[in-house]
Design a protein around this motif. Structure first.
Motif, PDB file in Angstrom:
ATOM      1  N   ASN A   8       0.841  -1.215  -0.149  1.00 19.84           N
ATOM      2  CA  ASN A   8       0.020   0.010  -0.006  1.00 19.84           C
ATOM      3  C   ASN A   8       0.841   1.026   0.117  1.00 19.84           C
ATOM      4  OD1 ASN A   8      -2.332  -1.221  -0.158  1.00 19.84           O
ATOM      5  ND2 ASN A   8      -2.656  -1.234   2.134  1.00 19.84           N
ATOM      6  N   ALA A   9       1.764   1.246   0.667  1.00 17.55           N
ATOM      7  CA  ALA A   9       2.743   2.403   0.622  1.00 17.55           C
ATOM      8  C   ALA A   9       3.640   2.665  -0.862  1.00 17.55           C
ATOM      9  CB  ALA A   9       3.928   2.251   1.714  1.00 17.55           C
ATOM     10  N   ALA A  12       0.992   4.156  -3.071  1.00 24.50           N
ATOM     11  CA  ALA A  12       0.989   5.436  -2.565  1.00 24.50           C
ATOM     12  C   ALA A  12       2.147   6.229  -3.617  1.00 24.50           C
ATOM     13  CB  ALA A  12       1.083   5.867  -1.365  1.00 24.50           C
ATOM     14  N   MET A  37      -2.063   9.039  -2.109  1.00 24.23           N
ATOM     15  CA  MET A  37      -2.672   8.314  -0.923  1.00 24.23           C
ATOM     16  C   MET A  37      -3.986   8.377  -0.963  1.00 24.23           C
ATOM     17  SD  MET A  37       0.067   9.148   2.078  1.00 24.23           S
ATOM     18  CE  MET A  37      -0.634   7.860   3.366  1.00 24.23           C
ATOM     19  N   ARG A  40      -6.425   5.792  -3.620  1.00 24.00           N
ATOM     20  CA  ARG A  40      -6.987   4.513  -3.381  1.00 24.00           C
ATOM     21  C   ARG A  40      -8.019   4.596  -2.481  1.00 24.00           C
ATOM     22  NH1 ARG A  40      -5.538   1.693   0.556  1.00 24.00           N
ATOM     23  NH2 ARG A  40      -4.181   2.482   2.040  1.00 24.00           N
ATOM     24  N   ALA A  42      -9.900   5.026   0.852  1.00 26.60           N
ATOM     25  CA  ALA A  42      -9.229   6.012   1.526  1.00 26.60           C
ATOM     26  C   ALA A  42      -9.628   5.513   3.182  1.00 26.60           C
ATOM     27  CB  ALA A  42      -9.396   7.399   1.445  1.00 26.60           C
ATOM     28  N   LEU A  45      -6.954   5.962   5.696  1.00 29.10           N
ATOM     29  CA  LEU A  45      -6.634   7.323   6.085  1.00 29.10           C
ATOM     30  C   LEU A  45      -7.635   7.540   7.036  1.00 29.10           C
ATOM     31  CD1 LEU A  45      -5.152   8.719   2.443  1.00 29.10           C
ATOM     32  CD2 LEU A  45      -4.067   7.667   4.583  1.00 29.10           C
ATOM     33  N   PRO A 106       1.237   3.158   4.930  1.00 24.51           N
ATOM     34  CA  PRO A 106       0.687   4.407   4.690  1.00 24.51           C
ATOM     35  C   PRO A 106       0.742   5.286   5.770  1.00 24.51           C
ATOM     36  CG  PRO A 106      -0.495   2.866   3.190  1.00 24.51           C
ATOM     37  CD  PRO A 106       0.360   2.078   4.139  1.00 24.51           C
ATOM     38  N   LEU A 110       2.284   9.086   6.225  1.00 31.36           N
ATOM     39  CA  LEU A 110       1.378  10.507   6.927  1.00 31.36           C
ATOM     40  C   LEU A 110       2.329  11.123   7.937  1.00 31.36           C
ATOM     41  CD1 LEU A 110      -2.302   9.115   7.183  1.00 31.36           C
ATOM     42  CD2 LEU A 110      -1.456  10.772   5.728  1.00 31.36           C
TER      43      LEU A 110
END
Length: 143
Positions: A8-9, A12, A37, A40, A42, A45, A106, A110
């Protein structure tokens, strides 16, 4: 550097590069990383940023897109430089992952953005409820 990044990172970072291409940006900035980021689903997040919902993420996406200078689209095959500001974000994310999961997630990205306090992306995150220590604690609790 990216071998320690989770799927996932990495995704991003890939989306940040794609956004740089689409906007004709001369370099990949922390703002483009944040925008990547947000490309995708979210949900992760939303969970990590205190009091954030899908509408808040849409507003943040719109704010970022409004601030990015537009140029001619750049082919994805062309190397786009990574400025020192974003390199520091990556370094901060790696440092943060060393205290827990060992793989950059991710959420670590952040935190890296928030630690690069002078960048626009950090200001947007803070304005939308992201707090460095809260985010750090959430990432540590995921070990």
């Amino acid at each position: 550097m990216f071998e320690r990044f989770s799927e996932n990172a990495r995704r991003a970072v890939f989306f940040a590069r794609a956004q740089a291409s689409a906007f004709g940006a001369e370099e990949i900035t922390p703002e483009l990383l944040l925008l990547g980021m947000l490309q995708r689903p979210a949900l992760e997040l939303i969970r990590l940023i205190h009091e954030m919902d899908e509408d808040g993420l849409d507003r943040m996406r719109e704010q970022i897109e409004a601030e990015i200078p537009r140029g001619n689209q750049i082919s994805l095959s062309v190397d786009v430089p990574v400025p020192q500001e974003l390199k520091r974000v990556f370094e901060y994310a790696i440092e943060e992952s060393d205290t827990g999961l060992k793989t950059v997630q991710p959420g670590h990205l952040l935190i890296g953005i928030l630690r690069e306090a002078g960048c626009q992306a950090a200001g947007l995150l803070r304005a939308n409820g992201a707090e460095l220590e809260v985010l750090r604690q959430r990432m540590l609790s995921e070990r």
